[in-house]
Design an enzyme around this catalytic site. Structure first.
Site, short mmCIF file in Angstrom:
data_model
loop_
_atom_site.label_atom_id
_atom_site.label_comp_id
_atom_site.label_asym_id
_atom_site.label_seq_id
_atom_site.Cartn_x
_atom_site.Cartn_y
_atom_site.Cartn_z
N GLU A 119 0.85 -1.19 0.00
CA GLU A 119 0.00 0.00 0.00
C GLU A 119 0.88 1.24 0.00
O GLU A 119 1.78 1.35 0.84
CB GLU A 119 -0.94 -0.02 1.21
CG GLU A 119 -1.92 -1.18 1.16
CD GLU A 119 -2.94 -1.16 2.30
OE1 GLU A 119 -2.85 -0.28 3.17
OE2 GLU A 119 -3.82 -2.04 2.31
N HIS B 94 -7.99 1.03 1.14
CA HIS B 94 -8.01 0.71 2.58
C HIS B 94 -8.96 1.64 3.34
O HIS B 94 -8.58 2.35 4.27
CB HIS B 94 -6.60 0.80 3.16
CG HIS B 94 -6.43 -0.04 4.40
ND1 HIS B 94 -5.22 -0.61 4.75
CD2 HIS B 94 -7.30 -0.42 5.37
CE1 HIS B 94 -5.37 -1.30 5.89
NE2 HIS B 94 -6.62 -1.18 6.27
#
Length: 528
Positions: free
Chosen positions: A260, A280
């Site tokens: 991420e 997320h």
């Protein structure tokens, strides 16, 4: 007046609770590291998120600090050990985003089923195509949930409201919880084979890393759909991309990613007609942000009034004299518990802890707590510590029994862990030599003298020539060094247990090769 520093952005709702309780609040999210060193000593408490570094140097300046509150779950930016050394209570606010995470999973499942993001993008591009974005109903489909904890349980409840058939795999959840939720608990392989949708809700551990990969996709139904809003590394996303390309997986919706932010060249991004991704967002709602701030504020106020926090990450230590007497057994108990959870991997119904010898005259409560921490931490997403271990065990339906005996047949002190599962009873016995030398001395009735440290390979096998030699050869061929080895057997040529200390963790390929050796009936690897 109590003074609290809020050093990262949190919801105003939490700040108002502090002020309403008479707390002098300083909100400053722009402190440099040097300014933090200068300012931290002025405050009784601090509320932060992930941006403020509370390392040992900073905490050494915190002369008046009594409590650190993380508004959220993760606490990598806090040196909990240093805080404990300085007598500062550290807490976090886990579980406050449960509903948000569960709703995100449902949103992903619905969006995936009805092609909502793809149709939206097309319409914004001026394309009206009802045929291309025809979807499917989730009504009467089978949802397989991997991990039936807080979030998984909430997903199950919501899915049943959509008239889905819900099955779940979670070896650490009691059958009673499944019944209460109306969920059928099944084996992992059965879940893969039966599910139309699979939603992942497990913590990230060695066991759950890539719990869905190439081998698992091959066992699934044609046209299965995958949802992951838990941990990015639970799914091998490159294998997932291949399964989507091949048509085995009809679609996927991911809120979390192995890296991420998600790299621009990731193959999943080239499959936007069948794959939904979001950055997320599972716990990022107005309500969740309010909840973590409110919880943090309330717990800070409670601690500053002299009470224990609801979700501590550390706890006050025993008096030094008492700790010195039992500290080796606290360490042993935690090792026994962690060894058991990684070795047995079965749902626990009852856990009996027996203390024998001089140890029976000591304060055993911290030892039992340490054992519970060892048992529960490897298998749960929640933080298990000395304050909440017994409560979490109770919530999981685990019956705890303690017993004492002043006599022991072999050693001056022993701790025995006897665990009843749905398939039988397992037991471990450990002791301490010379106050520091921790040992496991019995495994399911087989006497050993194993050091509970580092990477351990445990086998059940037939006691016959060549078995141990073949294991050693395989390890050598894979450049894995053997540190030590213990063998326990009751009869020549009968069943035996081996515990081998190795310098590297086994990969799945080596484990499969060892398991294929004639005579091996079981193999497990444990990290202590």
């Amino acid at each position: 007046m109590m003074k609290v520093l809020v050093s990262d952005n949190i919801s105003q709702a939490g700040i108002e609770i502090l002020k309403d309780s008479g707390v002098d609040v300083t909100f400053n999210t722009e402190l440099s590291y040097e300014e933090l060193l200068e300012e931290i000593g002025k405050y009784d408490g601090i509320i932060l998120r992930s941006m403020t570094p509370l390392n040992e140097e900073v905490l050494s300046y915190a002369d008046n600090l009594k409590v650190i509150a993380r508004a959220g779950s993760g606490y990598d930016n806090i040196d909990v050990d240093a805080a404990s050394k300085y007598g500062i209570i550290v807490l976090n606010t886990p579980g406050q985003n449960t509903i948000s995470a569960a709703e995100q999973s449902i949103a992903l499942m619905l969006g995936l089923s009805r092609n909502v993001p793809q149709a939206n993008e097309a319409l914004h591009d001026g394309i009206w195509d009802r045929n291309k974005y025809q979807g499917i109903e989730i009504n009467e489909k089978v949802l397989g949930i991997i991990g039936l904890g807080r979030v998984g349980g909430n997903v199950a409840t919501r899915a049943k409201a959509f008239n889905m058939e819900v099955i779940a795999n979670d070896p650490y959840i009691p059958a009673e919880r499944g019944k209460k939720l109306g969920v059928e608990l099944v084996g992992f392989k059965e879940l893969l084979q039966r599910s139309d949708y699979i939603s992942v809700h497990t913590p990230l551990t060695d066991e759950t890393f890539h719990i869905l990969g190439k081998k698992e996709f091959a066992q699934m139904k044609e046209g299965v759909r995958i949802i992951n809003a838990a941990r990015g590394e639970n799914v091998d996303t490159y294998a997932l991309a291949e399964a989507v390309k091949e048509g085995k997986v009809a679609g996927a919706a991911l809120d979390v990613h192995e890296e991420e932010p998600l790299g621009e060249e990731h193959p999943l991004l080239k499959l936007k007609d069948k794959v939904i991704v979001s950055p997320h967002l599972g716990g990022t709602t107005v309500e969740a942000m309010d909840n973590v701030a409110i919880d943090a504020a309330k717990q800070v106020i409670s601690v500053l009034k002299g009470n224990l926090p609801r979700t501590p990450l550390n706890a006050p230590a025993l008096q030094p004299e008492a700790m010195k007497e039992i500290e080796p057994y606290i360490n042993l108990a935690k090792k026994l518990g962690s060894f058991y959870s990684q070795w047995a991997e079965e749902r626990i119904k009852e856990l009996e802890i027996s203390y024998r010898g001089e140890l029976a005259e000591k304060n055993i409560s911290p030892i039992t707590t340490s054992l519970l921490i060892g048992v529960l931490n490897p298998i749960l997403d929640a933080t298990v510590n000395s304050v909440n271990a017994a409560l979490i065990a109770e919530e999981r339906g685990i019956n705890i029994i303690e017993s004492k005996s002043s006599t022991t047949d072999r050693y001056s002190n022993l701790i025995e862990l006897k665990v009843e599962t749905e398939t039988g009873v397992n037991n471990l016995i450990g002791t301490v030599f010379d106050d520091t030398d921790l040992r496991i001395v019995e495994i399911n009735g087989y006497k050993v003298n194993a050091i509970p440290e580092g990477n351990l390979l445990i086998t059940n096998h037939t006691d016959k020539p060549g078995v141990i030699g073949q294991i050693g050869t395989l390890l050598g061929e894979n450049d894995i060094n053997i540190a030590n080895m213990q063998l326990g057997r009751n009869d020549i040529g009968g069943e035996a247990v081996m515990v081998m200390g190795i310098d590297n963790k086994l990969n799945s390929k080596v484990k499969e090769e060892i398991f294929a050796i004639d005579g091996i009936s079981d193999i497990k690897d444990v990290k202590l």
